[in-house]
Design an enzyme around this catalytic site. Sequence first.
Site, PDB file in Angstrom:
ATOM      1  N   GLU A  39       3.301 -11.634  -9.323  1.00 14.80           N
ATOM      2  CA  GLU A  39       2.024 -12.102  -8.714  1.00 14.80           C
ATOM      3  C   GLU A  39       1.135 -12.660  -9.857  1.00 14.80           C
ATOM      4  OE1 GLU A  39       0.027  -8.433  -7.098  1.00 14.80           O
ATOM      5  OE2 GLU A  39       1.567  -8.586  -5.513  1.00 14.80           O
ATOM      6  N   GLU A  96       7.892  -6.767  -2.775  1.00  9.42           N
ATOM      7  CA  GLU A  96       7.103  -5.643  -2.880  1.00  9.42           C
ATOM      8  C   GLU A  96       6.211  -5.264  -1.627  1.00  9.42           C
ATOM      9  OE1 GLU A  96       4.333  -5.329  -6.703  1.00  9.42           O
ATOM     10  OE2 GLU A  96       3.064  -4.614  -5.426  1.00  9.42           O
TER      11      GLU A  96
HETATM   12  C1  GAL Z   1       0.433  -5.428  -6.205  1.00 11.45           C
HETATM   13  C2  GAL Z   1       0.910  -5.377  -7.617  1.00 11.45           C
HETATM   14  C3  GAL Z   1       1.220  -4.008  -8.063  1.00 11.45           C
HETATM   15  C4  GAL Z   1       0.180  -3.097  -7.715  1.00 11.45           C
HETATM   16  C5  GAL Z   1       0.040  -3.097  -6.132  1.00 11.45           C
HETATM   17  C6  GAL Z   1      -1.137  -2.063  -5.588  1.00 11.45           C
HETATM   18  O1  GAL Z   1      -0.255  -6.504  -5.498  1.00 11.45           O
HETATM   19  O2  GAL Z   1       1.912  -6.164  -7.825  1.00 11.45           O
HETATM   20  O3  GAL Z   1       1.426  -4.122  -9.501  1.00 11.45           O
HETATM   21  O4  GAL Z   1      -1.089  -3.496  -8.057  1.00 11.45           O
HETATM   22  O5  GAL Z   1      -0.393  -4.506  -5.816  1.00 11.45           O
HETATM   23  O6  GAL Z   1      -1.316  -2.168  -4.076  1.00 11.45           O
END
Ligand code: GAL
Length: 871
Positions: free
Chosen positions: A466, A541
């Site tokens: 990100e 993710e």
């Molecule tokens: C994502 C990020 C993670 C964590 C997660 C929580 O966008 O990559 O590191 O922060 O959100 O939802």
Amino acid sequence: MKNILFFISLLLIEWQISYAGELPVRERININRDWRYQEHDPQEVDSALHYTRLKPYLLPCASDFILFGKKHIRPKGNPGNEIAYVKPDFDDSNWRQLNLPHDWAIEGPFNIDYDGATGKLPYWGIRWYRKTIDLPQEDKGKQIYLDIDGAMSYASVWCNGNYVGGWPYGYTSFRLDLTPYLKAGQRNVLAIRLDNPNDASRWYPGGGIYRNVWLVKTSPVHVSQWGTFVRNVNVTKEKATMEMSVRMENHTNKDVRVAVQTSVYLQDKDGIPVGKEVADFRNEEIIVRKKSKITTAARFCVKNPQLWDIDAPDCYVAVSRIMVGGKEIDRYETSFGIRNAEFTLENGFMLNGRKVPIKGVCMHHDLGALGAAFNIVAAERQLRIMKEMGANAIRTSHNPPAPELVALCDRMGFLMQLELADAWRKGKRKNDYSVLFDDWSEADMRSLVRHYRNHPSVIMWSLGNEVPDQSTDTGVEIAHKLTAYSHDEDPTRPTSYGCNRGDIAYREIVNHVDVFGQNYHQKVYGDFLKQNPTRRYHASETSSATSSRGEYFFPVNTRASDNRANFQLSSYDMKTVGWGCMPEDEFAMLEKYPSMSGEFVWTGFDYLGEPTPYNKDLTNLLNFSDPKDREKAKKELEALGKIKSPSRSSYFGIVDLCGFPKDRYYCYKSYWQPDVPTVHILPHWNWENRIGEITPVYVYTSGDTVELFLNGKSLGRKEKSHAYDRLRWMDVRYEPGVLKAVAYKNGKRWAEETVETTGKPARIQITPEKNALKADGSDLSFIRVTIVDAKGRMVPRANNHLKFSVSGPAEIVATDNGDATDLTSFQSLERKAYNGMALVVLRGAYQHTGKVVLTVESKGLPKQKVVLNVE
Ligand code: GAL
């Protein structure tokens, strides 16, 4: 499993100790024990040793590492040599004595005023470590290296008062050449200064020399650090043609003619080379020029290879002997696996020719109450818990891992995505990786890839997560470069990166990584595939659902799912962050788009820091691409800023910080392991204040139909429409007694579970995960402490105050209970149970064996003991 751990520790301790005649040709010695430790610089030093001043001295470490055969000039001078702490004769006897790995910050104290991202633990600051090393006279003439697997962060190293170098990024493993500074036959002193900046991370990074440290002794001509690479040329079931390259370096003033002879063996399930060699080959003799490095390569074949797979993680070892004039001068062992791994356009990820959907979890590097200090037993336990749930992949979010974790994944059959960093040139936090990016990203990327490119578990390299530059031209340029470094080190594995923009899939950056990683935005999968028909893709993710183990709030809806009064989140599994989705919604999308390869869920375990939504961390806003959502979230965060949140660890975990499963665990287990009989009921059934009130019951199962009974009366059968469905009985009126779920699959009885209203706390139950510990000073037993009623049933809301004590050759290194809001020190010998449970982590003594008794006491309950053995 015990055997696997034994092997890996052997591998790590003595992997590269080998002998030619009388003298070892290469030694790798663990030097974790007996360090001295001190907080703060001597006052005047701080700014003189600031990174910006040291940079010209540090950068040569990176160029030394990257450059092939080119000489670089070290800057003149010896920064810090006037500082008392670096001098060999400095009296450090009043410094604290400790063993590595060490995380200073986990000792706290917690401070409720710190930002949630910190874990409410003070990880920043300057710290010093010193160690004396006695070198025997026989070491004269050898090359001697210091290998640090990870130091958080901005490490600077002096040896006998001379500045050697260091490495700023706390997650990268690095090597320093001590040869010019060490004296054989004498006592030598290492001094290491760490300078961990604050506001450096969106999660808890820890602080200290938190991974293993080694001394590596070789002859002056030897295989370089991570200098071998075994790769597929063509692999079939009948025959594997492989290529092995060996990079060597010559530190003498003479050119040397070198031959490399390699024998390959299969390793048994404990990693020990077995049987006769399966291949034996020689490289053509080459000349390694004086003060230079060179790489030589050769091909070899293995007939009927045992392919590495997630269910059969077979590995081979290549033992290379480096010969000069008929004499062995180095021996180097390379553990590797033979497998075909490929991301395809049509079928997603394929392993050895069959589709293997990635059932992955993202993991931060902390080990819960143990903090960032690496411990192989704790890491193996995390993996085992994930494996039992059905996970087959780990994303080391958002940084390079500990080497032992990758070795464990090889041995346990996990796939891995290893990640470089959470930022590129544009940062998310003032002192995050963006500060280092321009100077160090090439070295960090290359070292990540070079270090782990022989590991069969690793299937891709993630360039970043990100990163705010992802939508800019600079971002494209960076992705292109990092991919090029990675291909240069390892042409066999794709690069990826985790993109959190739903609209970015149409942009140029997609064409500069090999397998595009989409974080969240599952609704764009279809569009992406349409717009980018030639690009490969995976869900890097997903979900970010949040819950607290054993908490249930009413009415059962998303709005009531968080409870600002106690800073917990309902385990009815209704809540995700604004950018996330429920596990079932992700499963549905992945079923719809099978070419997606699968997912990495955020997260397998709870972790320290980032206690969203009770987190004032404004970097959360970076996750929203829709300005309306961002505005709404901003208001929520502002409102939260007005109250003091005690939360210090995340709610994202499928299991809590102790490793105890939350209800969501059974959602994943049921879907990921359809052939394992699973049925799980929620909530608990102790609702004395809800008699007669609607109390919905949810069931996760790997069956297809469930009949639910309350006190023997059927509440009806429900059938799933999809494999991922959860079954819901929304109008159950609470009455105490027994809830029973009977699951069926294809018309046959499949699994059964009961949940009962319990009596009051009556006893303490102590359940060690293992009863015998090794006397190596690092083996651990994780011990579950449960509050049960007179019939031995866990009392689901019990929060009895517990006191722990131990006698015999072991110590309690940590206690926890999985409550994200508990600010009791992790080293405390007293704490409350949280929703019926607590955890004690016991460590066996070093070289002391015998009987250990752990006692747990709680007012009003009989004292309970358990006996373990340190052997
Ligand atoms: C994502 C990020 C993670 C964590 C997660 C929580 O966008 O990559 O590191 O922060 O959100 O939802």
